[in-house]
Scaffold this motif. Structure first.
Motif, PDB file in Angstrom:
ATOM      1  N   LEU A  28      48.989  35.775  33.152  1.00  0.00           N
ATOM      2  CA  LEU A  28      47.558  35.647  32.891  1.00  0.00           C
ATOM      3  C   LEU A  28      47.265  35.801  31.406  1.00  0.00           C
ATOM      4  O   LEU A  28      47.763  36.730  30.763  1.00  0.00           O
ATOM      5  N   ARG A  29      46.496  34.889  30.843  1.00  0.00           N
ATOM      6  CA  ARG A  29      46.157  34.927  29.420  1.00  0.00           C
ATOM      7  C   ARG A  29      44.648  35.113  29.267  1.00  0.00           C
ATOM      8  O   ARG A  29      43.872  34.259  29.682  1.00  0.00           O
ATOM      9  N   PHE A  30      44.259  36.244  28.702  1.00  0.00           N
ATOM     10  CA  PHE A  30      42.843  36.478  28.424  1.00  0.00           C
ATOM     11  C   PHE A  30      42.476  35.850  27.095  1.00  0.00           C
ATOM     12  O   PHE A  30      43.271  35.844  26.158  1.00  0.00           O
ATOM     13  N   GLN A  31      41.254  35.339  27.016  1.00  0.00           N
ATOM     14  CA  GLN A  31      40.709  34.782  25.778  1.00  0.00           C
ATOM     15  C   GLN A  31      39.406  35.500  25.476  1.00  0.00           C
ATOM     16  O   GLN A  31      38.601  35.722  26.372  1.00  0.00           O
ATOM     17  N   TYR A  39      38.024  36.422  28.977  1.00  0.00           N
ATOM     18  CA  TYR A  39      37.976  35.481  30.094  1.00  0.00           C
ATOM     19  C   TYR A  39      39.365  34.914  30.341  1.00  0.00           C
ATOM     20  O   TYR A  39      40.117  34.658  29.391  1.00  0.00           O
ATOM     21  N   ALA A  40      39.715  34.730  31.598  1.00  0.00           N
ATOM     22  CA  ALA A  40      40.976  34.090  31.954  1.00  0.00           C
ATOM     23  C   ALA A  40      40.730  33.192  33.159  1.00  0.00           C
ATOM     24  O   ALA A  40      39.999  33.564  34.086  1.00  0.00           O
ATOM     25  N   ASN A  64      35.712  44.667  29.128  1.00  0.00           N
ATOM     26  CA  ASN A  64      34.970  43.813  30.050  1.00  0.00           C
ATOM     27  C   ASN A  64      35.741  42.500  30.177  1.00  0.00           C
ATOM     28  O   ASN A  64      36.140  41.923  29.174  1.00  0.00           O
ATOM     29  N   PHE A  65      35.907  42.030  31.400  1.00  0.00           N
ATOM     30  CA  PHE A  65      36.632  40.770  31.564  1.00  0.00           C
ATOM     31  C   PHE A  65      36.180  39.997  32.793  1.00  0.00           C
ATOM     32  O   PHE A  65      35.551  40.550  33.696  1.00  0.00           O
ATOM     33  N   ILE A  66      36.505  38.718  32.758  1.00  0.00           N
ATOM     34  CA  ILE A  66      36.228  37.804  33.868  1.00  0.00           C
ATOM     35  C   ILE A  66      37.526  37.075  34.172  1.00  0.00           C
ATOM     36  O   ILE A  66      38.152  36.512  33.272  1.00  0.00           O
ATOM     37  N   ILE A  67      37.929  37.089  35.441  1.00  0.00           N
ATOM     38  CA  ILE A  67      39.062  36.285  35.890  1.00  0.00           C
ATOM     39  C   ILE A  67      38.489  35.227  36.825  1.00  0.00           C
ATOM     40  O   ILE A  67      37.871  35.555  37.834  1.00  0.00           O
TER      41      ILE A  67
END
Length: 141
Positions: A28-31, A39-40, A64-67
């Motif tokens: 998984l690569r977060f941006q 975001y990933a 904080n993140f969104i998958i």
């Protein structure tokens, strides 16, 4: 109980989903799309969004993140206190930040620089990183 066909099928489904979740934990690569927001996107075969999100909550509790599961159009949204799984059509993903673009370009240069053209082995590379996940990667294998 593996001789019973439906028990064997359930065990096989469990192994497939656990295996895919395990692979995506490493791929998984977060941006970065905003200040303290990452975001990933993923395209998994199985519905593994919640266990994958729980893994990253434990790994990155202050981020904080969104998958985004693009196959099911579902988003795992975490805001450092709680998480929700929501419909992906309700969410608007902004473009990546300038810093993120800069670091992605650096990563691509690094990836190209360390590779040895004569020793490229796509078959071996696909064994460790299946081709179906390549569309979500920053680098170009």
């Amino acid at each position: 109980m593996l001789t019973i066909s439906y028990v064997f099928q359930v065990i096989c489904m469990k192994r497939r989903s656990f295996g895919e979740c395990h692979r995506l934990k490493g791929l998984l690569r977060f941006q970065e799309i905003g200040k303290n927001l990452c975001y990933a996107s993923i395209h998994p075969d199985n519905n593994i969004l919640e266990p994958l999100g729980q893994h990253f909550i434990n790994r990155l509790p202050s981020m904080n993140f969104i998958i985004h599961d693009k196959n099911r159009n579902l988003c795992f949204v975490y805001d450092t206190t709680k998480y929700k799984i929501i419909n992906g059509s309700n969410i608007k993903i902004p473009a990546i930040s300038e810093d993120e673009k800069f670091y992605q370009d650096l990563w691509k240069i690094f990836f190209k620089t360390i590779s040895i053209k004569e020793r490229t082995n796509p078959r071996c590379q696909m064994q460790f990183m299946p081709k179906k996940y390549w569309k979500d990667l920053i680098e170009e294998p």
